[in-house]
Design a protein around this motif. Structure first.
Motif, PDB file in Angstrom:
ATOM      1  N   UNK A  32     -10.797   0.981  16.966  1.00  0.00           N
ATOM      2  CA  UNK A  32     -12.283   1.032  17.661  1.00  0.00           C
ATOM      3  C   UNK A  32     -13.329   1.074  16.348  1.00  0.00           C
ATOM      4  N   UNK A  33     -14.616   0.723  16.697  1.00  0.00           N
ATOM      5  CA  UNK A  33     -15.563   0.717  15.934  1.00  0.00           C
ATOM      6  C   UNK A  33     -15.509   2.086  15.010  1.00  0.00           C
ATOM      7  N   UNK A  34     -15.441   1.746  13.643  1.00  0.00           N
ATOM      8  CA  UNK A  34     -15.553   2.852  12.975  1.00  0.00           C
ATOM      9  C   UNK A  34     -13.984   3.718  12.703  1.00  0.00           C
ATOM     10  N   UNK A  35     -13.318   2.913  13.032  1.00  0.00           N
ATOM     11  CA  UNK A  35     -11.733   3.491  12.680  1.00  0.00           C
ATOM     12  C   UNK A  35     -11.257   3.129  11.088  1.00  0.00           C
ATOM     13  N   UNK A  36     -12.161   2.412  10.503  1.00  0.00           N
ATOM     14  CA  UNK A  36     -11.607   1.942   9.105  1.00  0.00           C
ATOM     15  C   UNK A  36     -11.039   0.652   8.778  1.00  0.00           C
ATOM     16  N   UNK A  37     -11.148  -0.355   9.829  1.00  0.00           N
ATOM     17  CA  UNK A  37     -10.335  -1.781   9.639  1.00  0.00           C
ATOM     18  C   UNK A  37     -11.086  -2.407   8.619  1.00  0.00           C
ATOM     19  N   UNK A  38     -12.536  -2.226   8.522  1.00  0.00           N
ATOM     20  CA  UNK A  38     -13.013  -3.150   7.595  1.00  0.00           C
ATOM     21  C   UNK A  38     -12.775  -2.668   6.110  1.00  0.00           C
ATOM     22  N   UNK A  39     -12.848  -1.046   6.244  1.00  0.00           N
ATOM     23  CA  UNK A  39     -12.326  -0.605   4.992  1.00  0.00           C
ATOM     24  C   UNK A  39     -11.036  -0.925   4.500  1.00  0.00           C
ATOM     25  N   UNK A  40     -10.331  -0.837   5.303  1.00  0.00           N
ATOM     26  CA  UNK A  40      -8.817  -1.305   4.846  1.00  0.00           C
ATOM     27  C   UNK A  40      -8.791  -2.881   4.386  1.00  0.00           C
ATOM     28  N   UNK A  41      -9.346  -3.603   4.742  1.00  0.00           N
ATOM     29  CA  UNK A  41      -9.544  -4.975   4.224  1.00  0.00           C
ATOM     30  C   UNK A  41     -10.131  -5.000   3.088  1.00  0.00           C
ATOM     31  N   UNK A  56      -8.242  -6.366  -0.344  1.00  0.00           N
ATOM     32  CA  UNK A  56      -8.742  -7.609  -1.292  1.00  0.00           C
ATOM     33  C   UNK A  56      -9.226  -7.183  -2.798  1.00  0.00           C
ATOM     34  N   UNK A  57      -9.105  -5.839  -2.786  1.00  0.00           N
ATOM     35  CA  UNK A  57      -9.665  -5.180  -4.199  1.00  0.00           C
ATOM     36  C   UNK A  57     -11.340  -5.216  -4.391  1.00  0.00           C
ATOM     37  N   UNK A  58     -12.046  -5.549  -3.216  1.00  0.00           N
ATOM     38  CA  UNK A  58     -13.347  -5.176  -3.475  1.00  0.00           C
ATOM     39  C   UNK A  58     -13.778  -3.652  -3.536  1.00  0.00           C
ATOM     40  N   UNK A  59     -13.113  -2.876  -2.938  1.00  0.00           N
ATOM     41  CA  UNK A  59     -13.064  -1.425  -3.236  1.00  0.00           C
ATOM     42  C   UNK A  59     -11.770  -0.787  -3.806  1.00  0.00           C
ATOM     43  N   UNK A  60     -11.686   0.611  -4.354  1.00  0.00           N
ATOM     44  CA  UNK A  60     -10.440   0.884  -4.747  1.00  0.00           C
ATOM     45  C   UNK A  60     -10.301   1.977  -3.868  1.00  0.00           C
ATOM     46  N   UNK A  61      -8.981   2.645  -3.663  1.00  0.00           N
ATOM     47  CA  UNK A  61      -8.509   3.734  -2.900  1.00  0.00           C
ATOM     48  C   UNK A  61      -9.166   5.077  -3.711  1.00  0.00           C
ATOM     49  N   UNK A  62      -9.413   6.002  -2.731  1.00  0.00           N
ATOM     50  CA  UNK A  62      -9.560   7.217  -3.459  1.00  0.00           C
ATOM     51  C   UNK A  62      -8.267   7.947  -3.852  1.00  0.00           C
ATOM     52  N   UNK A  84       0.864  -1.187  -0.037  1.00  0.00           N
ATOM     53  CA  UNK A  84       0.045   0.017   0.072  1.00  0.00           C
ATOM     54  C   UNK A  84       0.763   1.230   0.087  1.00  0.00           C
ATOM     55  N   UNK A  85       0.500   1.941  -0.989  1.00  0.00           N
ATOM     56  CA  UNK A  85       1.477   3.313  -1.037  1.00  0.00           C
ATOM     57  C   UNK A  85       0.596   4.706  -0.731  1.00  0.00           C
ATOM     58  N   UNK A  86       0.712   5.151   0.209  1.00  0.00           N
ATOM     59  CA  UNK A  86       0.072   6.457   0.289  1.00  0.00           C
ATOM     60  C   UNK A  86      -1.505   6.285   0.100  1.00  0.00           C
ATOM     61  N   UNK A  87      -2.130   5.400   0.669  1.00  0.00           N
ATOM     62  CA  UNK A  87      -3.464   4.997   0.204  1.00  0.00           C
ATOM     63  C   UNK A  87      -4.488   5.819   1.119  1.00  0.00           C
ATOM     64  N   UNK A  88      -5.629   6.488   0.512  1.00  0.00           N
ATOM     65  CA  UNK A  88      -6.483   7.129   1.281  1.00  0.00           C
ATOM     66  C   UNK A  88      -7.769   6.822   0.791  1.00  0.00           C
ATOM     67  N   UNK A  89      -8.736   6.918   1.742  1.00  0.00           N
ATOM     68  CA  UNK A  89     -10.133   6.416   1.213  1.00  0.00           C
ATOM     69  C   UNK A  89     -11.207   7.371   1.799  1.00  0.00           C
TER      70      UNK A  89
END
Length: 214
Positions: free
Chosen positions: A39-48, A52-58, A4-9
């Motif tokens: 913690x909840x809402x910290x972005x853990x699931x988003x990172x996964x 995985x490629x399910x989503x793309x970074x902004x 991961x290189x400078x990934x933001x979402x």
């Protein structure tokens, strides 16, 4: 390797863009195990989902040179009008895995009985999680993404999950997000914390947990 290189979402909201992850950079090598606290809402699931490629970074880039599972317990790829076994058939075709060789494993592992031959839309959330877990394990990935799935079901099922993942697939890479620090301490060689969209890595789980609690 996953890089991961400078990934933001960011996600669009009525009040404007909401930042979930900010300039995350890290590497996960073959066979490496990393635990992620947050913690909840910290972005853990988003990172996964990004891994995985399910989503793309902004912004930024995710590079993969090894096969990566979808987040275990993620049922977003299910065709809900199909049965559990029909979804297995689809996954096997997609990844070129013999369907007949995987049916017994999925039946035994999920413990869903006759429900495997019912449409997934009739499943409870826990049943969907069991099916997603089993379908992930039906394919031999180089890296598994684990999102609190071991909390699904009773203690017997927890032990079955841990055995299948951490013992039978001990040579695979893992990214494990969990509030259970004992699980991360037991199975991960390094740890990171997601807080305020920032990804901070630590050499030991103890150091990561101290930062997580602060």
């Amino acid at each position: 390797m996953i890089e991961l290189e400078s990934v933001s979402k960011y996600y669009a909201t009525r009040s404007g863009a909401r930042r979930i992850l900010s300039d995350v950079s890290t590497r996960i090598a073959a066979g490496e195990r990393i635990g992620i606290l947050g913690r909840n809402g910290s972005g853990k699931s988003t990172l996964l989902r990004l891994l995985s490629g399910v989503e793309r970074p902004s912004r930024g880039e995710v590079r993969r040179s090894m096969s990566v599972s979808w987040p275990l317990a993620f049922g977003g790829a299910f065709q809900s009008s199909l049965t559990g076994l029909d979804n297995l058939r689809f996954i096997c075709r997609l990844y070129d895995v013999p369907f007949e060789e995987k049916v017994e494993f999925v039946e035994r592992f999920t413990e869903l009985g006759a429900y495997l031959r019912e449409p997934v839309k009739r499943y409870s959330a826990g049943m969907r999680a069991r099916l997603s877990f089993a379908l992930s394990l039906a394919v031999d990935f180089d890296c598994y993404l684990i999102d609190e799935v071991i909390a699904v079901g009773d203690s017997t099922f927890h032990k079955k999950c841990e055995y299948e993942l951490f013992e039978r697939r001990g040579a695979c890479a893992f990214v494990l997000v969990s509030h259970a620090t004992d699980l991360i301490e037991r199975y991960c060689r390094r740890a990171a914390v997601l807080k305020g969209g920032r990804f901070s890595e630590f050499g030991t789980v103890a150091d990561a947990y101290e930062h997580y609690r602060g």
